[in-house]
Motif scaffolding. Structure first.
Motif, mmCIF file in Angstrom:
data_model
loop_
_atom_site.group_PDB
_atom_site.id
_atom_site.type_symbol
_atom_site.label_atom_id
_atom_site.label_comp_id
_atom_site.label_asym_id
_atom_site.label_seq_id
_atom_site.Cartn_x
_atom_site.Cartn_y
_atom_site.Cartn_z
ATOM 1 N N ALA A 37 0.869 -1.182 0.000
ATOM 2 C CA ALA A 37 0.000 0.000 0.000
ATOM 3 C C ALA A 37 0.903 1.228 0.000
ATOM 4 O O ALA A 37 1.888 1.275 0.736
ATOM 5 C CB ALA A 37 -0.905 0.016 1.224
ATOM 6 N N ALA A 38 0.593 2.204 -0.846
ATOM 7 C CA ALA A 38 1.415 3.406 -0.951
ATOM 8 C C ALA A 38 0.816 4.532 -0.123
ATOM 9 O O ALA A 38 -0.405 4.727 -0.097
ATOM 10 C CB ALA A 38 1.544 3.830 -2.409
ATOM 11 N N LEU A 39 1.684 5.267 0.557
ATOM 12 C CA LEU A 39 1.272 6.440 1.311
ATOM 13 C C LEU A 39 1.564 7.701 0.510
ATOM 14 O O LEU A 39 2.541 7.761 -0.237
ATOM 15 C CB LEU A 39 2.011 6.511 2.652
ATOM 16 C CG LEU A 39 1.728 5.385 3.649
ATOM 17 C CD1 LEU A 39 2.594 5.558 4.891
ATOM 18 C CD2 LEU A 39 0.246 5.350 4.032
ATOM 19 N N ASN A 40 0.718 8.691 0.674
ATOM 20 C CA ASN A 40 0.893 9.994 0.051
ATOM 21 C C ASN A 40 0.821 11.072 1.128
ATOM 22 O O ASN A 40 0.413 10.804 2.268
ATOM 23 C CB ASN A 40 -0.195 10.221 -1.000
ATOM 24 C CG ASN A 40 -0.050 9.292 -2.192
ATOM 25 O OD1 ASN A 40 0.735 9.545 -3.085
ATOM 26 N ND2 ASN A 40 -0.805 8.195 -2.203
ATOM 27 N N PHE A 41 1.166 12.302 0.756
ATOM 28 C CA PHE A 41 1.143 13.379 1.750
ATOM 29 C C PHE A 41 -0.236 13.530 2.375
ATOM 30 O O PHE A 41 -0.364 13.800 3.574
ATOM 31 C CB PHE A 41 1.592 14.709 1.124
ATOM 32 C CG PHE A 41 1.612 15.840 2.102
ATOM 33 C CD1 PHE A 41 2.642 15.967 3.020
ATOM 34 C CD2 PHE A 41 0.572 16.768 2.142
ATOM 35 C CE1 PHE A 41 2.657 16.998 3.953
ATOM 36 C CE2 PHE A 41 0.579 17.799 3.062
ATOM 37 C CZ PHE A 41 1.623 17.917 3.974
ATOM 38 N N PHE A 42 -1.297 13.326 1.585
ATOM 39 C CA PHE A 42 -2.638 13.528 2.141
ATOM 40 C C PHE A 42 -2.941 12.530 3.258
ATOM 41 O O PHE A 42 -3.819 12.784 4.090
ATOM 42 C CB PHE A 42 -3.708 13.486 1.055
ATOM 43 C CG PHE A 42 -3.983 12.141 0.441
ATOM 44 C CD1 PHE A 42 -4.749 11.189 1.095
ATOM 45 C CD2 PHE A 42 -3.490 11.834 -0.814
ATOM 46 C CE1 PHE A 42 -5.021 9.955 0.517
ATOM 47 C CE2 PHE A 42 -3.755 10.609 -1.396
ATOM 48 C CZ PHE A 42 -4.510 9.657 -0.720
ATOM 49 N N ASP A 43 -2.223 11.396 3.307
ATOM 50 C CA ASP A 43 -2.443 10.445 4.404
ATOM 51 C C ASP A 43 -2.053 11.042 5.749
ATOM 52 O O ASP A 43 -2.638 10.702 6.779
ATOM 53 C CB ASP A 43 -1.661 9.153 4.155
ATOM 54 C CG ASP A 43 -2.293 8.297 3.078
ATOM 55 O OD1 ASP A 43 -3.447 7.876 3.263
ATOM 56 O OD2 ASP A 43 -1.648 8.052 2.043
ATOM 57 N N THR A 44 -1.055 11.941 5.745
ATOM 58 C CA THR A 44 -0.674 12.594 6.999
ATOM 59 C C THR A 44 -1.753 13.569 7.467
ATOM 60 O O THR A 44 -1.821 13.909 8.650
ATOM 61 C CB THR A 44 0.662 13.345 6.853
ATOM 62 O OG1 THR A 44 0.502 14.478 5.984
ATOM 63 C CG2 THR A 44 1.746 12.429 6.305
ATOM 64 N N LEU A 45 -2.601 14.013 6.535
ATOM 65 C CA LEU A 45 -3.686 14.940 6.854
ATOM 66 C C LEU A 45 -4.984 14.219 7.191
ATOM 67 O O LEU A 45 -5.699 14.599 8.119
ATOM 68 C CB LEU A 45 -3.933 15.889 5.672
ATOM 69 C CG LEU A 45 -2.745 16.712 5.181
ATOM 70 C CD1 LEU A 45 -3.146 17.524 3.961
ATOM 71 C CD2 LEU A 45 -2.211 17.615 6.279
ATOM 72 N N ILE A 46 -5.282 13.146 6.437
ATOM 73 C CA ILE A 46 -6.573 12.475 6.589
ATOM 74 C C ILE A 46 -6.719 11.851 7.969
ATOM 75 O O ILE A 46 -7.817 11.803 8.527
ATOM 76 C CB ILE A 46 -6.768 11.440 5.457
ATOM 77 C CG1 ILE A 46 -8.242 11.105 5.265
ATOM 78 C CG2 ILE A 46 -5.955 10.181 5.696
ATOM 79 C CD1 ILE A 46 -8.512 10.273 4.008
ATOM 80 N N ILE A 47 -5.613 11.383 8.543
ATOM 81 C CA ILE A 47 -5.697 10.762 9.871
ATOM 82 C C ILE A 47 -5.952 11.799 10.966
ATOM 83 O O ILE A 47 -6.351 11.450 12.079
ATOM 84 C CB ILE A 47 -4.439 9.940 10.206
ATOM 85 C CG1 ILE A 47 -3.190 10.825 10.217
ATOM 86 C CG2 ILE A 47 -4.276 8.776 9.222
ATOM 87 C CD1 ILE A 47 -1.927 10.119 10.710
ATOM 88 N N GLU A 48 -5.749 13.079 10.646
ATOM 89 C CA GLU A 48 -6.010 14.154 11.609
ATOM 90 C C GLU A 48 -7.263 14.953 11.267
ATOM 91 O O GLU A 48 -7.559 15.966 11.911
ATOM 92 C CB GLU A 48 -4.805 15.086 11.701
ATOM 93 C CG GLU A 48 -3.540 14.396 12.201
ATOM 94 C CD GLU A 48 -2.453 15.379 12.574
ATOM 95 O OE1 GLU A 48 -2.760 16.426 13.180
ATOM 96 O OE2 GLU A 48 -1.281 15.109 12.264
ATOM 97 N N GLY A 49 -8.011 14.507 10.253
ATOM 98 C CA GLY A 49 -9.223 15.217 9.870
ATOM 99 C C GLY A 49 -8.974 16.538 9.188
ATOM 100 O O GLY A 49 -9.846 17.416 9.184
#
Length: 328
Positions: A37-49
Motif C-alpha cells: 500500500a502506498a502512502l501519500n502526503f494527504f495520508d498525513t492529513l486524513i488521519i487528523e481530519g
C-alpha cells in the motif's frame, strides 16, 4: 487479518495495528490480497481530519495499492484469481486484503514490479491528469515543478519529461535537486538559497514559464504566478506547506494566464473513460522504463510511524510503501 487502523483522529503516533474481519466480495467487487500500500502526503492529513475527504474513524489510511486477486464477486468479468492488480481508493488500503469495485482496478503488466505499481495510481494519475487534461501541455513547453523530489513532484518531473516538456525542478536542498535531475529535470532551482523569480526569468530568457505544477502552496504560489508567461497555466495540486495562498487575481488579467484546479478524485468519477486511458498510458510508460516510479522505502506496518514521518518531515524522495503481504 492485520490492518493499520486510525482509531480516532490524531497524529501518526495514535495509529494501531490490529486484527479485523477479512472482507468478502460483493456483487461487482473483487477481493485483493494487498502486497504493498502506498502512502501519500494527504495520508498525513486524513488521519487528523485535515483533508477534504473525512472518513469516520475507525478506518485504515492509504489510498493506493498493488496485490493479487483473491476472490471475485458476482457479475465481475475480466479478472481471475491470482491476477496481479493495482488500484486506488480514497482510504482503506493499509490492510492485508480489501474488497473494492472491479472498475477501480487495473491489471499490472508482467514487466512491472508490484512495488512500482503500488504507487502509480494516485500521484502519477493526478499528475498525468494535471498536465494532459488541465494544462493541455505541449511538447517543448517549460514546466516548473515545485517540491520536485516528493511523491507527486517526482511524478511531475518524470511525466513532464515523457510528454516532451523542458522540466525545471524546484526544491529546498541541493541533494533533492540532484535527485530530480536523475529523473529528467533539465534545470533546477533551490528556492531556499536562490532568487526564485530571477532564476526563472533567466532560464526562460525573460519570457516566463508555460506551466507551473504546484503541490506546495504558501508564498511560492504567488511568486510562481508572477513568473508565468503570457497564457501560462498554474496548476493547483495541493498545499504541502500548510498554507493556502491568496494570490492577487489582477495577475491573471495582466498575463492572460490561468489558475487551474486539479482534483483527480472527481475526475476519476466524472470521466472514467479518460482516466482509464491515462492509466493505460502510465502503465505503458512504467513497463517500458520511461517512468521509474522511485520507491524511497518499504516499511512493514509495525513501522508505520517511520513511514509517516518520512513524508511529514520531507525526507521521502519518491514513494513510501507499507508492505502487507509477500511479493512472490
Amino acid at each position: 487479518m492485520k490492518a493499520l487502523i486510525c482509531p480516532a483522529l490524531g497524529p501518526a503516533e495514535t495509529l494501531i495495528v490490529t486484527e479485523v474481519e477479512r472482507p468478502v466480495a460483493g456483487p461487482g467487487e473483487v477481493v485483493v490480497d494487498i502486497v504493498y500500500a502506498a502512502l501519500n502526503f494527504f495520508d498525513t492529513l486524513i488521519i487528523e481530519g485535515k483533508y477534504q475527504l473525512k472518513p469516520e474513524p475507525p478506518f485504515s489510511p492509504a489510498g493506493e495499492f498493488a496485490g493479487r486477486v483473491a476472490e471475485i464477486g458476482a457479475g465481475v468479468t475480466g479478472f481471475a484469481v491470482g491476477d496481479r492488480v493495482m488500484g486506488s481508493t480514497g482510504f482503506g488500503a493499509a490492510r492485508e486484503a480489501i474488497a473494492i469495485a472491479a472498475n477501480r482496478l487495473a491489471h499490472v503488466p508482467a514487466g512491472l514490479a508490484l512495488d512500482k505499481a503500488a504507487g502509480l495510481s494516485i500521484a502519477y494519475g493526478t499528475t498525468l491528469h494535471a498536465l494532459k487534461q488541465r494544462a493541455e501541455m505541449k511538447p517543448g513547453e517549460s514546466l516548473v515543478v515545485l517540491g520536485a523530489s516528493g511523491g507527486v513532484g517526482l511524478a511531475a518531473v518524470e511525466i513532464g519529461k515523457a510528454m516532451g516538456a523542458r522540466v525545471i525542478a524546484c526544491a529546498s536542498s541541493d541533494d533533492k535537486l540532484a535527485f530530480a535531475r536523475g529523473y529528467g529535470a533539465t534545470e533546477t532551482i533551490n528556492y531556499a538559497t536562490e532568487d526564485f523569480r530571477a532564476r526563472l526569468k533567466a532560464l526562460t530568457g525573460g519570457k516566463g514559464v508555460d506551466v507551473v505544477y504546484d503541490p506546495v502552496g504558501g508564498p511560492l504560489t504567488e511568486l510562481a504566478l508572477r513568473s508565468l508567461a503570457w497564457k501560462g497555466r498554474l496548476l493547483v495540486i495541493g498545499f504541502a506547506s500548510g498554507e493556502i495562498p491568496k494570490p492577487p487575481l489582477n495577475l491573471t488579467l495582466l498575463k492572460g494566464c490561468d489558475i487551474r484546479g486539479v482534483y483527480w478524485g472527481d475526475f476519476v468519477a466524472r470521466e472514467p473513460e479518460a482516466n482509464r486511458d491515462n492509466m493505460s498510458q502510465l502503465l505503458s510508460w512504467a513497463e517500458s522504463g520511461a517512468l521509474q516510479v522511485h520507491v524511497h522505502a518499504i516499511f512493514p506496518i509495525e513501522r508505520r510511524l517511520e513511514a509517516f514521518q518520512a513524508i511529514s518531515r520531507r525526507q521521502a524522495l519518491g514513494k513510501v510503501l507499507l508492505q502487507l503481504g509477500t511479493d512472490v
